[in-house]
Design an enzyme around this catalytic site. Structure first.
Site, PDB file in Angstrom:
ATOM      1  CG  HIS A   1      -2.007  -0.988   1.203  1.00 33.32           C
ATOM      2  ND1 HIS A   1      -2.857  -1.147   0.129  1.00 33.32           N
ATOM      3  CD2 HIS A   1      -2.379  -1.921   2.122  1.00 33.32           C
ATOM      4  CE1 HIS A   1      -3.711  -2.123   0.392  1.00 33.32           C
ATOM      5  NE2 HIS A   1      -3.437  -2.617   1.582  1.00 33.32           N
TER       6      HIS A   1
ATOM      7  CG  ASP B   1      -2.767  -8.306   0.796  1.00 33.35           C
ATOM      8  OD1 ASP B   1      -2.006  -8.519   1.738  1.00 33.35           O
ATOM      9  OD2 ASP B   1      -3.849  -7.675   0.916  1.00 33.35           O
TER      10      ASP B   1
ATOM     11  CG  HIS C   1      -6.716  -5.300   1.789  1.00 35.74           C
ATOM     12  ND1 HIS C   1      -6.224  -6.177   2.727  1.00 35.74           N
ATOM     13  CD2 HIS C   1      -7.894  -4.853   2.262  1.00 35.74           C
ATOM     14  CE1 HIS C   1      -7.080  -6.258   3.736  1.00 35.74           C
ATOM     15  NE2 HIS C   1      -8.104  -5.468   3.473  1.00 35.74           N
TER      16      HIS C   1
ATOM     17  CG  ASP D   1      -4.855  -9.968   3.448  1.00 31.02           C
ATOM     18  OD1 ASP D   1      -4.534 -10.536   2.392  1.00 31.02           O
ATOM     19  OD2 ASP D   1      -4.660  -8.757   3.638  1.00 31.02           O
TER      20      ASP D   1
END
Length: 538
Positions: free
Chosen positions: A293, A329, A331, A420
């Site tokens: 991120h 991931d 996200h 995740d």
């Protein structure tokens, strides 16, 4: 007064100008370090029950109060509409107690014995690796791979040893990065994530044991400046002067965080170079804080420096012409996409929950394909809902990821390996198993002559992250995957996402035409209603 309100994704709203935290789970308002309990449905006083008018008046005043009023005074709250005819003013109120799951950090009420999110027992014990003894540290360092001469089970200068080992990047100083501020709920990105994986690897005899460790160094500012702006680098370094600081409401730092981030990035850069040089066949970066991120100018989403981006540019510095980054991931890696969205030498492919932009961080739509002549070098596979599992991911690999990757022909493949999307993760709420992660790793290991670097990103269920990481490293070591990829059938929502991505990316990658043709030939075997309508526009 304007109040900046941001949803951090865990039921908490931060009102930055007033430093107010409202926790939706516990009914607590925190104002500049002061906590004031709002007792909902019960009166927090010994007033006579007959004084109903006062109760109604208090409820009305509460309804009319502003956030500034809440900040300035203590509040007693009572739901005036609740039927309290059986209320005994002498009965002592017993507050409901809560416990936080040691496995996934989620809150549960005291009368619940199994975590509502991950199913872990209230009294469970999870194996985590404590700090090494001096003997253990010596044992691990005795297996360190020298970038100059020493190698895996011998010397790297020997022809037989070239590229025969799997290397691990790890350093205990990354465990010092933690949230200093004491809050009601543990932060999901915590040091126990690395401890749990380390314990799983040690228990399986993998590390220390079958893998080798590279020397640890901190990334230099010059290397970081190839990825991040000087202002970003200086902001992260400044955190080392403070016991506690926050880049965003959920991205913390303490006095050790900058060092941990430099070590993580340095390990990723050196793993990349070691694999490309042929001194190791593949590697796993057991690092934190995570990175995907972190963009050119900002730290966010628990991430400080972008480890995958650092590794990709380190590879290019030692003559890798093309680098593939596959980000699984849950996200979207908005930072990695921002860094490389104008590059044709780094192909970024991300599989993530998106839900029309409603899932954090909101970026990563299928239409985001790259900019400035690099259209097609950004491939987003945005799942439309949670619960996506092994079959959806493997199917996407078969029809999108591998065809594009083979056409791109990278010199090095990097996995931004967040776990995740794993079953039981409190933030991802998807359903990928260790066998699914192992299969995806196996499929990617066919690229780049096996030159594969796996970098840890997210993953907040300790059992899921440790078992998934162990399954991935077993594949790196040469073990076969138990996953049966033949005849994989995705979910309906997963298939619709794959069709959407094929429609967007076909104009950039000719190999996807055969994928679509194959998919059309198999369409009759999928037992979905209104199948014909799903093809409209393709």
């Amino acid at each position: 007064m304007n109040l900046l309100m941001e949803n951090s994704g865990n039921g908490e709203i931060l009102l930055n100008e007033l430093n107010i935290q409202v926790h939706s789970r516990g009914g607590t308002i925190s104002t500049n370090g002061r906590s004031e309990n709002l007792v909902v449905g019960n009166m927090d006083c010994d007033a006579d029950a007959a004084v109903q008018s006062d109760v109604v008046a208090k409820a009305r005043r509460l309804k009319e109060m502003t956030f500034q009023d809440l900040f300035n005074q203590e509040i007693e709250y009572d739901d005036a509409d609740e039927d309290d005819s059986d209320w005994d003013p002498l009965e002592k109120c017993v507050p409901s107690r809560e416990w936080f799951c040691i496995n996934c950090t989620m809150v549960n009420f005291d009368d619940v014995l199994l975590c509502d999110v991950c199913g872990e027992s209230k009294d469970t014990e999870i194996l985590i690796l404590k700090s090494h003894t001096s003997q253990q540290t010596q044992e691990i360092h005795s297996q360190t791979v020298s970038l100059a001469s020493d190698g895996c089970e011998g010397s790297l200068t020997e022809e037989s040893a070239m590229g025969s080992c799997t290397v691990i990047g790890f350093d205990e100083r990354m465990l010092l990065h933690s949230e200093s501020e004491i809050k009601s709920q543990p932060h999901p990105e915590r040091p126990d994530r690395l401890r749990a994986i380390s314990a799983s690897l040690a228990n399986a005899g993998i590390f220390p044991g079958k893998c080798n460790r590279i020397p640890v160094r901190e990334i230099t500012q010059e290397e970081l400046s190839m990825v991040h702006s000087l202002e970003h680098i200086e902001a992260v370094e400044l955190s080392s002067c403070m016991l506690s600081s926050y880049f965003t409401p959920d991205t913390y730092a303490n006095e050790h965080s900058a060092c941990a981030a430099r070590i993580a990035a340095g390990l990723c850069a050196d793993l990349s170079k070691t694999i490309l040089s042929g001194k190791a066949k593949n590697g796993f970066a057991l690092v934190r804080p995570p990175g995907h991120h972190a963009g050119i100018r900002q730290a966010m989403g628990f991430c400080l420096h972008n480890n995958a981006a650092v590794a990709a540019l380190a590879a290019q510095a030692v003559n890798a012409k093309k680098v593939l980054i596959v980000d699984w991931d849950v996200h979207h890696g908005n930072g990695t996409q921002e860094i490389f969205e104008g590059s044709k030498s780094v192909l970024y492919i991300s599989l993530h929950r998106h839900e029309g932009g409603r899932f954090y961080p909101g970026t990563g739509a299928a239409s985001e394909v790259g900019v400035k002549g690099a259209e097609g070098y950004c491939v987003n596979i945005p799942w439309k809902c949670g619960g996506v599992g092994d079959n959806d991911y493997v199917f996407a690999f078969q029809y999108i990821v591998l065809p594009i990757a083979l056409e791109f022909a990278p010199d090095l493949t990097i996995i931004s390996a967040g776990f995740d999307a794993a079953r039981g993760d409190p933030l991802g709420c998807c359903d990928v198993t260790p066998a699914g992660y192992a299969q995806m790793t196996k499929m990617l290991s066919t690229l780049s002559d096996g030159k594969l670097l796996v970098i840890l990103e997210g993953g907040y269920n300790l059992r899921s992250i440790s078992s998934s990481a162990t399954a991935v490293i077993k594949v790196l070591l040469g073990e076969s995957s138990d996953f049966d990829a033949d005849g994989v059938v995705p979910s309906r929502a997963g298939l619709l996402t794959i069709l959407e991505v094929l429609k967007v990316q076909m104009k950039y990658w000719s190999s996807l035409e055969s994928s679509l043709t194959k998919l059309q030939s198999q369409w009759a075997s999928f037992s979905f209603k209104n199948k014909r309508a799903d093809w409209v526009g393709l």
